[in-house]
Design a protein around this motif. Structure first.
Motif, mmCIF file in Angstrom:
data_model
loop_
_atom_site.group_PDB
_atom_site.id
_atom_site.type_symbol
_atom_site.label_atom_id
_atom_site.label_comp_id
_atom_site.label_asym_id
_atom_site.label_seq_id
_atom_site.Cartn_x
_atom_site.Cartn_y
_atom_site.Cartn_z
ATOM 1 N N MET A 102 0.839 -1.162 0.000
ATOM 2 C CA MET A 102 0.000 0.000 0.000
ATOM 3 C C MET A 102 0.891 1.234 0.000
ATOM 4 O O MET A 102 1.895 1.289 0.700
ATOM 5 C CB MET A 102 -0.893 0.000 1.237
ATOM 6 N N ALA A 103 0.520 2.198 -0.764
ATOM 7 C CA ALA A 103 1.267 3.452 -0.857
ATOM 8 C C ALA A 103 1.093 4.277 0.424
ATOM 9 O O ALA A 103 0.172 4.061 1.205
ATOM 10 C CB ALA A 103 0.779 4.256 -2.053
ATOM 11 N N LYS B 189 -1.910 8.221 8.657
ATOM 12 C CA LYS B 189 -2.648 7.009 9.031
ATOM 13 C C LYS B 189 -2.172 5.762 8.290
ATOM 14 O O LYS B 189 -2.758 4.690 8.449
ATOM 15 C CB LYS B 189 -4.141 7.215 8.796
ATOM 16 N N THR B 190 -1.117 5.873 7.498
ATOM 17 C CA THR B 190 -0.642 4.738 6.712
ATOM 18 C C THR B 190 -0.341 3.527 7.590
ATOM 19 O O THR B 190 -0.773 2.414 7.291
ATOM 20 C CB THR B 190 0.618 5.123 5.907
ATOM 21 N N GLY B 191 0.374 3.734 8.673
ATOM 22 C CA GLY B 191 0.724 2.620 9.560
ATOM 23 C C GLY B 191 -0.496 1.926 10.133
ATOM 24 O O GLY B 191 -0.553 0.695 10.190
ATOM 25 N N ALA B 192 -1.462 2.699 10.562
ATOM 26 C CA ALA B 192 -2.683 2.128 11.152
ATOM 27 C C ALA B 192 -3.479 1.348 10.111
ATOM 28 O O ALA B 192 -4.007 0.264 10.395
ATOM 29 C CB ALA B 192 -3.550 3.227 11.757
ATOM 30 N N VAL B 193 -3.559 1.876 8.896
ATOM 31 C CA VAL B 193 -4.295 1.181 7.827
ATOM 32 C C VAL B 193 -3.589 -0.129 7.481
ATOM 33 O O VAL B 193 -4.226 -1.178 7.334
ATOM 34 C CB VAL B 193 -4.453 2.084 6.586
ATOM 35 N N ARG B 194 -2.263 -0.087 7.357
ATOM 36 C CA ARG B 194 -1.514 -1.317 7.066
ATOM 37 C C ARG B 194 -1.693 -2.341 8.183
ATOM 38 O O ARG B 194 -1.826 -3.538 7.921
ATOM 39 C CB ARG B 194 -0.034 -0.995 6.888
#
Length: 159
Positions: free
Chosen positions: A1-2, A7-12
């Motif tokens: 995921m790009a 919030k990238t870490g939480a989404v991953r």
């Protein structure tokens, strides 16, 4: 995921957890239930991030690793750790899979050295991989490429 921002870490993390839950709920647990109904124990190479996590081995009777990697946390250590966590007496490992290339160069001493590494990693059951056969029509010892150890007298001038 790009990278989508803060919030990238939480989404991953959510994505990884969801994939793990789906693996456990829709594959590993049903497979374990089936094996119990059929009076057999489930042996599984259950590792990988994502989707399998160490706790995925709660549903496995015989955790199995692969390869004797010593300096990294790989499948064999993963299986050994799962056995210790969940009280399993047997930890197996697919052994001698990538001992040499080409496959017919492995010696019994090479096999012993790899077995010793597996024992040091906590394995107490070695599972040999492949079969000891060369088709007579094959010009290549051990036939086509496949991951296995191959010992034969044909290589060393035997009949």
């Amino acid at each position: 995921m790009a990278d989508i921002g803060p919030k990238t870490g939480a989404v991953r993390n959510d994505w990884g957890q969801t994939i793990t839950e789906l693996l456990n709920e829709r594959f590993v647990q049903p497979l374990h239930d089936w094996s119990q109904r059929n009076h057999t124990r489930l042996r599984m190479q259950n590792y990988g991030i994502p989707a399998a996590v160490l706790s995925s081995n709660a549903f496995v009777d015989l955790p199995e690793g692969e390869g004797p990697q010593w300096k990294t946390l790989r499948a064999t250590r993963w299986a050994s750790s799962a056995s210790h966590l969940y009280g399993h007496q047997v930890t197996s490992s697919e052994t001698w899979t990538w001992l040499h290339s080409p496959v017919f160069r492995a010696s019994p001493l090479d096999m012993k050295a790899e077995a010793d590494l597996h024992f040091l990693l906590g394995v107490n059951q070695l599972i040999g991989h492949g079969w000891p056969y060369t088709p007579s029509r094959s010009s290549i010892p051990a036939g086509d490429f496949t991951r296995r150890v191959f010992l034969t007298r044909r290589i060393r001038g035997g009949s």
